[in-house]
Design an enzyme around this catalytic site. Structure first.
Site, PDB file in Angstrom:
ATOM      1  N   GLY A 218      -5.535   1.491   6.606  1.00  0.00           N
ATOM      2  CA  GLY A 218      -4.963   0.158   6.355  1.00  0.00           C
ATOM      3  C   GLY A 218      -5.864  -0.936   6.905  1.00  0.00           C
ATOM      4  O   GLY A 218      -6.149  -1.932   6.218  1.00  0.00           O
ATOM      5  N   CYS A 219      -6.332  -0.750   8.151  1.00  0.00           N
ATOM      6  CA  CYS A 219      -7.211  -1.758   8.776  1.00  0.00           C
ATOM      7  C   CYS A 219      -8.495  -1.882   7.965  1.00  0.00           C
ATOM      8  O   CYS A 219      -9.004  -2.979   7.718  1.00  0.00           O
ATOM      9  CB  CYS A 219      -7.565  -1.346  10.200  1.00  0.00           C
ATOM     10  SG  CYS A 219      -6.134  -1.002  11.213  1.00  0.00           S
TER      11      CYS A 219
ATOM     12  N   LYS B 127       0.841  -1.215   0.000  1.00  0.00           N
ATOM     13  CA  LYS B 127       0.000   0.000   0.000  1.00  0.00           C
ATOM     14  C   LYS B 127       0.867   1.253   0.000  1.00  0.00           C
ATOM     15  O   LYS B 127       1.817   1.353   0.759  1.00  0.00           O
ATOM     16  CB  LYS B 127      -0.874   0.018   1.258  1.00  0.00           C
ATOM     17  CG  LYS B 127      -1.790  -1.171   1.390  1.00  0.00           C
ATOM     18  CD  LYS B 127      -2.481  -1.193   2.744  1.00  0.00           C
ATOM     19  CE  LYS B 127      -1.501  -1.348   3.897  1.00  0.00           C
ATOM     20  NZ  LYS B 127      -2.166  -1.573   5.188  1.00  0.00           N
TER      21      LYS B 127
HETATM   22  N1  LIG Z   1      -5.177  10.363   1.303  1.00  0.00           N
HETATM   23  C1  LIG Z   1      -5.549   9.236   0.691  1.00  0.00           C
HETATM   24  N2  LIG Z   1      -6.393   9.290  -0.376  1.00  0.00           N
HETATM   25  C2  LIG Z   1      -6.800   8.163  -0.992  1.00  0.00           C
HETATM   26  N3  LIG Z   1      -6.425   6.929  -0.614  1.00  0.00           N
HETATM   27  C3  LIG Z   1      -5.587   6.804   0.436  1.00  0.00           C
HETATM   28  C4  LIG Z   1      -5.104   7.945   1.149  1.00  0.00           C
HETATM   29  N4  LIG Z   1      -4.286   7.516   2.157  1.00  0.00           N
HETATM   30  C5  LIG Z   1      -4.268   6.171   2.069  1.00  0.00           C
HETATM   31  N5  LIG Z   1      -5.022   5.731   1.017  1.00  0.00           N
HETATM   32  C6  LIG Z   1      -5.277   4.362   0.619  1.00  0.00           C
HETATM   33  O1  LIG Z   1      -5.703   3.666   1.793  1.00  0.00           O
HETATM   34  C7  LIG Z   1      -5.246   2.328   1.787  1.00  0.00           C
HETATM   35  C8  LIG Z   1      -4.421   2.083   3.044  1.00  0.00           C
HETATM   36  O2  LIG Z   1      -3.089   2.517   2.804  1.00  0.00           O
HETATM   37  P1  LIG Z   1      -2.086   3.109   3.881  1.00  0.00           P
HETATM   38  O3  LIG Z   1      -0.773   3.148   3.205  1.00  0.00           O
HETATM   39  O4  LIG Z   1      -2.643   4.377   4.422  1.00  0.00           O
HETATM   40  O5  LIG Z   1      -2.165   1.990   4.998  1.00  0.00           O
HETATM   41  P2  LIG Z   1      -1.651   2.021   6.481  1.00  0.00           P
HETATM   42  O6  LIG Z   1      -0.452   2.872   6.612  1.00  0.00           O
HETATM   43  O7  LIG Z   1      -1.548   0.614   6.898  1.00  0.00           O
HETATM   44  O8  LIG Z   1      -2.887   2.728   7.242  1.00  0.00           O
HETATM   45  P3  LIG Z   1      -3.113   2.864   8.838  1.00  0.00           P
HETATM   46  O9  LIG Z   1      -1.877   2.410   9.503  1.00  0.00           O
HETATM   47  O10 LIG Z   1      -3.449   4.300   9.066  1.00  0.00           O
HETATM   48  O11 LIG Z   1      -4.278   2.000   9.128  1.00  0.00           O
HETATM   49  C9  LIG Z   1      -4.455   2.190   0.491  1.00  0.00           C
HETATM   50  O12 LIG Z   1      -5.301   1.657  -0.511  1.00  0.00           O
HETATM   51  C10 LIG Z   1      -4.039   3.603   0.163  1.00  0.00           C
HETATM   52  O13 LIG Z   1      -3.777   3.791  -1.198  1.00  0.00           O
HETATM   53  C1  LIG Z   2      -5.011  -1.220  17.439  1.00  0.00           C
HETATM   54  C2  LIG Z   2      -4.443  -0.699  16.168  1.00  0.00           C
HETATM   55  N1  LIG Z   2      -4.311  -1.539  15.118  1.00  0.00           N
HETATM   56  C3  LIG Z   2      -3.797  -1.089  13.951  1.00  0.00           C
HETATM   57  C4  LIG Z   2      -3.394   0.226  13.823  1.00  0.00           C
HETATM   58  C5  LIG Z   2      -2.794   0.701  12.518  1.00  0.00           C
HETATM   59  O1  LIG Z   2      -3.438   1.738  12.008  1.00  0.00           O
HETATM   60  C6  LIG Z   2      -3.560   1.075  14.934  1.00  0.00           C
HETATM   61  N2  LIG Z   2      -3.184   2.364  14.884  1.00  0.00           N
HETATM   62  N3  LIG Z   2      -4.074   0.585  16.090  1.00  0.00           N
HETATM   63 MG   LIG Z   3      -1.448  -0.257   8.575  1.00  0.00          MG
END
Ligand SMILES: Nc1ncnc2c1ncn2[C@@H]1O[C@H](COP(=O)(O)OP(=O)(O)OP(=O)(O)O)[C@@H](O)[C@H]1O
Ligand SMILES: Cc1ncc(CO)c(N)n1
Ligand SMILES: [Mg+2]
Length: 542
Positions: free
Chosen positions: A258-259, A221
């Site tokens: 992400g979740c 991602k």
């Molecule tokens: N500002 C944004 N606009 C559109 N799509 C986004 C944006 N930010 C993240 N995404 C999308 O959201 C999904 C999750 O990606 P991201 O890289 O944010 O995961 P993450 O870091 O594991 O998230 P988190 O840790 O906050 O739960 C991906 O499909 C990414 O492309």
């Molecule tokens: C509990 C929990 N799981 C996953 C994430 C990743 O976003 C978070 N910030 N907190």
């Molecule tokens: Mg994540």
């Protein structure tokens, strides 16, 4: 090998009907030659798709278990939960982590998996290698169709959610069992021993290397990819790369993307979708939810949660309005008439504005000859004006228009949709009024969940041809019988409004008028005069 007993790619779910008894699912399995053989219909009759999330709790409810529950609810899938850790977390970051003992995670897994028919397991925060082993032990006892692994390590705020010691467990034990693994760029880098992942080309290389660790597919991602105007993710199925792009939503509310993405993938898989389609639907859902929630403000830290159910925005509009139906809103009830507006050469919005400025306390749009598209546009414009005045807007007869513009409610005649069905469509909070001439109709409106009744015609009127009049006596009889507040209608204007209010029954809350306002050259002064007459009448009745 992935852990599913029957590889998910060999499963096809066909929705046959969506009866009121639940989705009937027909399961067909491909044999070795690819021919589909039917197994059963009846045993799956009541089955609904089920995702089990094994993850940490986020007290701020933007990520973790709470995001998973909301994402699955939004996608129409049941979600059970096994909690691996409880975090103290908000929009500023993670203030504390309390890990749930492994034997109690095992107990939760057993409770759910031994009892419920779980289709797909999705993992989030797994804070120890032993915990990974506990999970895999449970899955070997109670196999599921697919395993979605979100290798949560570091929150976007930079706080560590699963330490380096868990990387070995993820790499060596969990990834080989996964149908998909969904690291962000930092997690991909950590799983690959610190490899640099800062460009789309790096993401492709990382996806390939991660695939070598055993998962069936990989999604790297790119939400945190530096200097990218798009949100780019790379999907790799072992043969082909797919670059999935959406425009980057400009918002602080990205906590839990992400979740949410992983849970949506799991939800779509649970419905029977192939992997790439599941990923595309999930990405589109995240983008839509981010865009919808881009301006909401929850918390004062740098990264806010977003609204999975796409409801907060309309609720925040509603919070500027009255919380619940207020019967005193029936006091000066203005009902529009397209013919009259045409006759006097004015727009519906100008007519509504003038009625409101003169003191109308509720507006009903009654546009019998408008085409649907025109009606909807007019309703949206009138709703904005009504919002400014803090006055509810009702739509006559057309539930679809009320839903489409998020009006405050509807008014229904005896031959329109029954109030009970309208209530089922509109939900508990919308206002529903019903036209009633008799105590029996008033009683039925109450049973059906209406908020008020309109009683009339009190006097003869040209607005409704052949409308039976009930007179002041009929009005009084209905008011005395009605458990709901009443607004009187039919031939009422400045000259007779006070006679109507003088019947002196406490649940008569006001008068509804059409011609008295809208079949006049200037609406505003008429509205003012009528308001004054009504004020005077209620003072006298008191
Ligand atoms: N500002 C944004 N606009 C559109 N799509 C986004 C944006 N930010 C993240 N995404 C999308 O959201 C999904 C999750 O990606 P991201 O890289 O944010 O995961 P993450 O870091 O594991 O998230 P988190 O840790 O906050 O739960 C991906 O499909 C990414 O492309
Ligand atoms: C509990 C929990 N799981 C996953 C994430 C990743 O976003 C978070 N910030 N907190
Ligand atoms: Mg994540």
């Amino acid at each position: 090998m992935a852990c599913s007993i029957v590889p998910s790619s060999l499963f096809f779910f066909h929705k046959l009907t969506n009866s009121r008894y639940g989705t009937r699912t027909f399961v067909a399995m491909q044999d070795d030659c690819g021919a589909a053989s039917a197994t059963t219909t009846e045993q799956y009759k009541m089955k609904i798709p089920h995702v089990l999330t094994v993850a940490g709790s986020d007290s701020g409810a933007g990520a973790g278990i709470q995001a998973d529950l909301k994402a699955c609810a939004a996608r129409g899938v049941y979600c059970s939960t096994v909690i691996t850790a409880v975090t103290a977390q908000n929009t500023a970051g993670v203030q504390g982590v309390n890990i749930v003992p492994e034997d109690f995670v095992a107990a939760q897994l057993k409770s759910v998996l031994s009892d419920m028919q779980v289709d797909v397991v999705k993992t989030g925060m797994l804070p120890s290698t032993d915990l990974v082993k506990v999970l895999l032990q449970s899955l070997s006892e109670f196999p599921v169709r697919a395993l979605v692994v979100d290798p949560v390590m570091v929150s976007t705020s930079g706080d560590v959610l699963a330490g380096p010691s868990t990387i070995t467990g993820l790499r060596e034990n969990l990834l080989p069992m996964a149908d998909i693994v969904t690291p962000n760029v930092k997690e991909a880098s950590a799983l690959l021993g610190g490899m640099q992942v800062v460009t789309v080309a790096d993401m492709c290389s990382a996806a390939k290397l991660l695939h070598n660790l055993g998962p069936r597919t990989v999604l790297v991602k790119g939400g945190d990819l530096p200097d990218s105007s798009d949100a780019v993710d790379i999907f790799f199925d072992g043969e082909d790369f797919h670059e999935l792009r959406s425009s980057r939503v400009n918002t602080r509310n990205t906590h839990g993307t992400g979740c949410t993405l992983a849970s949506c993938i799991a939800a779509e898989l649970a419905k029977g979708s192939p992997m790439l389609s599941a990923v595309k639907v999930a990405k589109c859902f995240v983008e839509t939810a981010l865009d919808y929630s881009k301006d909401i403000v929850i918390g004062s830290g740098p990264q806010g949660p977003f609204d999975h159910l796409l409801r907060l925005k309309s609720t925040s509009r509603q919070s500027h309005r009255a919380e619940a139906f207020n019967p005193s809103d029936l006091f000066l009830y203005a009902v529009t008439d397209s013919g009259m507006n045409k006759k006097w050469g004015r727009s519906i919005t100008d007519a509504v504005k003038a009625a409101l400025e003169g003191g109308a306390t509720i507006i009903q749009l009654r546009e019998k000859d408008a085409d649907t598209r025109g009606f909807l546009e007019a309703a949206k414009a009138c709703l904005q004006i009504c919002c400014v005045h803090g006055v509810p807007l009702l739509i006559n007869d057309r539930i679809d228009i009320a839903l489409a513009c998020d009006a405050d409610g509807v008014h229904l005649g005896q031959s329109d949709m029954p109030a009970r069905s309208a209530r089922a469509l509109l939900g508990p909070d919308k206002i529903i009024g019903v036209s009633c001439k008799t105590p029996e109709e008033a009683h039925q409106a109450w049973i059906d969940g209406a908020n008020y009744i309109g009683c009339g015609g009190v006097y003869r009127t040209n607005t409704k041809a052949n409308n039976l009049t009930v007179g002041l006596d009929g009005l009084k009889t209905v008011c005395l019988a009605s458990k709901l507040p009443v607004v009187a209608i039919g031939g009422i204007g400045i000259s007779n409004a006070s006679d109507v209010m003088k019947i002196g029954v406490s649940n008569l809350k006001g008068v509804a008028v059409v011609s008295a306002l809208f079949d006049r050259e200037c609406i505003l002064p008429e509205s003012k005069k009528l308001h004054a007459v009504l004020m005077d009448a209620v003072q006298r009745v008191k």
